[in-house]
Design a protein around this motif. Structure first.
Motif, PDB file in Angstrom:
ATOM      1  N   MET A 143       0.786  -1.573  -0.013  1.00  0.00           N
ATOM      2  CA  MET A 143      -0.033  -0.150  -0.169  1.00  0.00           C
ATOM      3  C   MET A 143       0.936   1.086  -0.215  1.00  0.00           C
ATOM      4  O   MET A 143       0.093   2.352  -0.817  1.00  0.00           O
ATOM      5  N   LYS A 144       2.497   1.259   0.896  1.00  0.00           N
ATOM      6  CA  LYS A 144       2.732   2.234   0.161  1.00  0.00           C
ATOM      7  C   LYS A 144       3.022   2.952  -0.762  1.00  0.00           C
ATOM      8  O   LYS A 144       3.025   4.253  -1.301  1.00  0.00           O
ATOM      9  N   ARG A 145       3.113   2.354  -2.049  1.00  0.00           N
ATOM     10  CA  ARG A 145       3.468   2.528  -3.475  1.00  0.00           C
ATOM     11  C   ARG A 145       2.074   3.274  -3.774  1.00  0.00           C
ATOM     12  O   ARG A 145       1.575   4.447  -4.429  1.00  0.00           O
ATOM     13  N   VAL A 146       0.663   2.868  -3.331  1.00  0.00           N
ATOM     14  CA  VAL A 146      -0.859   3.282  -3.977  1.00  0.00           C
ATOM     15  C   VAL A 146      -0.546   4.862  -3.110  1.00  0.00           C
ATOM     16  O   VAL A 146      -1.344   6.199  -3.484  1.00  0.00           O
ATOM     17  N   TRP A 147      -0.030   5.243  -1.503  1.00  0.00           N
ATOM     18  CA  TRP A 147       0.130   6.133  -0.909  1.00  0.00           C
ATOM     19  C   TRP A 147       0.812   7.035  -1.671  1.00  0.00           C
ATOM     20  O   TRP A 147       0.129   8.135  -1.538  1.00  0.00           O
ATOM     21  N   LEU A 203      -0.963   8.563  -4.862  1.00  0.00           N
ATOM     22  CA  LEU A 203      -1.800   9.715  -4.866  1.00  0.00           C
ATOM     23  C   LEU A 203      -1.411  10.820  -4.532  1.00  0.00           C
ATOM     24  O   LEU A 203      -1.899  11.593  -4.859  1.00  0.00           O
ATOM     25  N   ALA A 204      -0.237  10.571  -3.843  1.00  0.00           N
ATOM     26  CA  ALA A 204       0.515  12.124  -3.526  1.00  0.00           C
ATOM     27  C   ALA A 204       0.975  13.037  -3.845  1.00  0.00           C
ATOM     28  O   ALA A 204       1.208  13.847  -4.271  1.00  0.00           O
ATOM     29  N   LEU A 205       1.699  11.639  -4.770  1.00  0.00           N
ATOM     30  CA  LEU A 205       2.899  12.795  -6.368  1.00  0.00           C
ATOM     31  C   LEU A 205       1.451  13.584  -6.989  1.00  0.00           C
ATOM     32  O   LEU A 205       1.693  14.476  -8.109  1.00  0.00           O
ATOM     33  N   LEU A 206       0.740  11.881  -7.645  1.00  0.00           N
ATOM     34  CA  LEU A 206      -0.315  12.842  -8.507  1.00  0.00           C
ATOM     35  C   LEU A 206      -1.141  14.078  -7.946  1.00  0.00           C
ATOM     36  O   LEU A 206      -1.450  15.151  -8.264  1.00  0.00           O
ATOM     37  N   ALA A 207      -1.664  14.130  -6.774  1.00  0.00           N
ATOM     38  CA  ALA A 207      -2.114  15.037  -5.772  1.00  0.00           C
ATOM     39  C   ALA A 207      -1.309  16.130  -5.749  1.00  0.00           C
ATOM     40  O   ALA A 207      -2.170  17.535  -6.059  1.00  0.00           O
ATOM     41  N   ALA A 208      -0.065  16.322  -5.651  1.00  0.00           N
ATOM     42  CA  ALA A 208       0.668  17.660  -5.524  1.00  0.00           C
ATOM     43  C   ALA A 208       0.689  18.015  -7.178  1.00  0.00           C
ATOM     44  O   ALA A 208       1.225  19.292  -6.735  1.00  0.00           O
ATOM     45  N   GLY A 209       0.521  17.298  -8.005  1.00  0.00           N
ATOM     46  CA  GLY A 209       1.418  17.403  -9.024  1.00  0.00           C
ATOM     47  C   GLY A 209      -0.115  17.979  -9.935  1.00  0.00           C
ATOM     48  O   GLY A 209       0.468  18.965 -10.428  1.00  0.00           O
ATOM     49  N   VAL A 210      -1.441  17.924  -9.570  1.00  0.00           N
ATOM     50  CA  VAL A 210      -2.506  18.731 -10.081  1.00  0.00           C
ATOM     51  C   VAL A 210      -2.614  19.592  -9.441  1.00  0.00           C
ATOM     52  O   VAL A 210      -2.615  20.356 -10.199  1.00  0.00           O
ATOM     53  N   VAL A 211      -1.989  20.118  -8.172  1.00  0.00           N
ATOM     54  CA  VAL A 211      -2.010  21.204  -7.187  1.00  0.00           C
ATOM     55  C   VAL A 211      -1.467  22.152  -7.465  1.00  0.00           C
ATOM     56  O   VAL A 211      -1.765  22.947  -8.643  1.00  0.00           O
ATOM     57  N   LEU A 212      -0.203  21.842  -8.186  1.00  0.00           N
ATOM     58  CA  LEU A 212       0.992  22.477  -8.887  1.00  0.00           C
ATOM     59  C   LEU A 212       0.416  22.982 -10.125  1.00  0.00           C
ATOM     60  O   LEU A 212       0.766  24.109 -10.064  1.00  0.00           O
ATOM     61  N   LEU A 252       3.803  19.122 -13.798  1.00  0.00           N
ATOM     62  CA  LEU A 252       2.556  17.380 -14.606  1.00  0.00           C
ATOM     63  C   LEU A 252       3.929  15.900 -14.650  1.00  0.00           C
ATOM     64  O   LEU A 252       3.511  15.155 -14.210  1.00  0.00           O
ATOM     65  N   THR A 253       5.242  17.131 -14.162  1.00  0.00           N
ATOM     66  CA  THR A 253       5.810  15.617 -13.438  1.00  0.00           C
ATOM     67  C   THR A 253       5.805  14.587 -12.701  1.00  0.00           C
ATOM     68  O   THR A 253       6.125  13.571 -12.677  1.00  0.00           O
ATOM     69  N   LEU A 254       5.079  15.128 -12.116  1.00  0.00           N
ATOM     70  CA  LEU A 254       5.084  14.563 -10.454  1.00  0.00           C
ATOM     71  C   LEU A 254       3.455  13.895 -10.310  1.00  0.00           C
ATOM     72  O   LEU A 254       3.968  12.445 -10.289  1.00  0.00           O
ATOM     73  N   GLY A 255       2.687  14.283 -11.180  1.00  0.00           N
ATOM     74  CA  GLY A 255       1.899  13.994 -11.860  1.00  0.00           C
ATOM     75  C   GLY A 255       2.221  12.678 -11.936  1.00  0.00           C
ATOM     76  O   GLY A 255       1.473  11.082 -12.151  1.00  0.00           O
ATOM     77  N   GLY A 256       3.366  12.503 -13.430  1.00  0.00           N
ATOM     78  CA  GLY A 256       3.805  11.083 -14.160  1.00  0.00           C
ATOM     79  C   GLY A 256       3.880  10.390 -13.465  1.00  0.00           C
ATOM     80  O   GLY A 256       3.737   8.636 -13.618  1.00  0.00           O
ATOM     81  N   TYR A 257       4.855  10.999 -12.929  1.00  0.00           N
ATOM     82  CA  TYR A 257       5.194   9.581 -12.022  1.00  0.00           C
ATOM     83  C   TYR A 257       4.472   8.929 -10.718  1.00  0.00           C
ATOM     84  O   TYR A 257       4.372   7.900 -10.383  1.00  0.00           O
ATOM     85  N   GLY A 258       3.421   9.990 -10.058  1.00  0.00           N
ATOM     86  CA  GLY A 258       2.276   9.273  -8.746  1.00  0.00           C
ATOM     87  C   GLY A 258       1.908   7.868 -10.059  1.00  0.00           C
ATOM     88  O   GLY A 258       1.365   6.743  -9.836  1.00  0.00           O
ATOM     89  N   CYS A 259       1.707   7.979 -11.387  1.00  0.00           N
ATOM     90  CA  CYS A 259       0.554   7.154 -11.787  1.00  0.00           C
ATOM     91  C   CYS A 259       1.724   6.227 -12.166  1.00  0.00           C
ATOM     92  O   CYS A 259       1.159   5.175 -12.167  1.00  0.00           O
ATOM     93  N   LEU A 260       3.657   6.279 -12.190  1.00  0.00           N
ATOM     94  CA  LEU A 260       3.345   5.230 -12.634  1.00  0.00           C
ATOM     95  C   LEU A 260       3.913   4.371 -11.481  1.00  0.00           C
ATOM     96  O   LEU A 260       3.393   3.308 -11.299  1.00  0.00           O
ATOM     97  N   CYS A 261       3.692   5.032 -10.024  1.00  0.00           N
ATOM     98  CA  CYS A 261       3.810   4.514  -8.825  1.00  0.00           C
ATOM     99  C   CYS A 261       1.960   3.447  -8.610  1.00  0.00           C
ATOM    100  O   CYS A 261       2.431   2.126  -8.520  1.00  0.00           O
ATOM    101  N   LEU A 262       1.242   3.795  -8.868  1.00  0.00           N
ATOM    102  CA  LEU A 262       0.017   3.829  -9.326  1.00  0.00           C
ATOM    103  C   LEU A 262      -0.429   2.257 -10.121  1.00  0.00           C
ATOM    104  O   LEU A 262      -0.329   1.035 -10.122  1.00  0.00           O
TER     105      LEU A 262
END
Length: 247
Positions: free
Chosen positions: A1-5, A8-17, A29-39
């Motif tokens: 579950m650590k990868r999920v959190w 999600l944290a990277l994706l949320a930060a990416g969307v906000v930025l 977009l870069t942070l969000g992209g790597y959040g998607c990779l984790c998911l």
């Protein structure tokens, strides 16, 4: 579950930025992209996809990261100002940037302040302010730039406007044509822009047959610099592709 959190944290930060009005969308977009990779990695393991798919996902992620780091390094190495050459050039081009009503943005103001320094340190040099009117702008960038320089006490007999350009290539091409009409050495301009933009601007100038020098304004805070370097790394790839496809 650590990868999920983490994802999600990277994706949320990416969307906000990406949504904040601070012009740091490329970092987002870069942070969000790597959040998607984790998911995606978690999803593939959770539903027992073949290991090869997970290797492919992370290989793409590492490859893209490597390209971005290499591009940002090239952008950084190409940001050095060349004042000795600028003091000898016959003309300089201040590349346009966003305006707000009748005022230049902070980025553009910093470029124009370098234009003032160029006029002071090169007593015979001509300054071209270059930039057309964007869809969200009430005036041409060049006209706002010209007015700002006048208010700062510049020698306006040595300042010329180029108001038809809408990208860096047009800025340089149209300004060189203007310099040629004035009988100047149009092939050896000084490019004045933000430091993160110098590498790509010099590359584009080279594809036009120009041999430029360049001086750049510093970018603060550091997060903006990182974001603009990310953008420039991607834009540099586009510039190379455009040059390769040009007739």
């Amino acid at each position: 579950m650590k990868r999920v959190w983490a994802g999600l944290a990277l994706l949320a930060a990416g969307v906000v930025l990406a949504l904040l009005p601070w012009h740091i969308e490329y970092t987002g977009l870069t942070l969000g992209g790597y959040g998607c990779l984790c998911l995606a990695d978690w999803f593939l393991e959770r539903f027992r996809w073949k290991r090869g798919w997970r290797i492919l996902v992370w290989s793409v992620g590492v490859l893209v990261l490597g390209i971005l780091i290499a591009g940002m390094t090239v952008v950084g190495l190409g940001s050095r100002s060349q004042w000795d050459a600028a003091r000898q050039s016959e003309y300089a081009v201040v590349l346009g940037a966003q305006i707000r009503g009748d005022e230049p943005s902070r980025t553009l103001r910093e470029r124009l302040d370098l234009g003032l320094r160029y006029l002071e340190e090169n007593p015979t040099g001509i300054l071209v302010v270059s930039g057309g009117q964007g869809p969200d702008e009430d005036r041409t960038e060049a006209s706002v730039m010209y007015d700002y320089l006048a208010r700062q006490g510049a020698d306006m007999a040595r300042v010329y406007r180029e108001e038809a350009s809408h990208d860096t290539r047009q800025n340089l091409e149209n300004s060189a044509a203007l310099a040629a009409r004035m009988g100047l050495d149009s092939r050896s301009p000084t490019i004045i822009s933000s430091e993160y933009h110098l590498c790509r601007a010099k590359y584009i100038a080279g594809t036009l047959g120009l041999t430029p020098s360049a001086v750049g304004s510093r970018t603060t805070p550091w997060l903006l610099m990182v974001n603009y370097q990310l953008r420039e790394a991607l834009a540099f790839v586009k510039a190379v592709a455009v040059a390769a496809l040009a007739p």
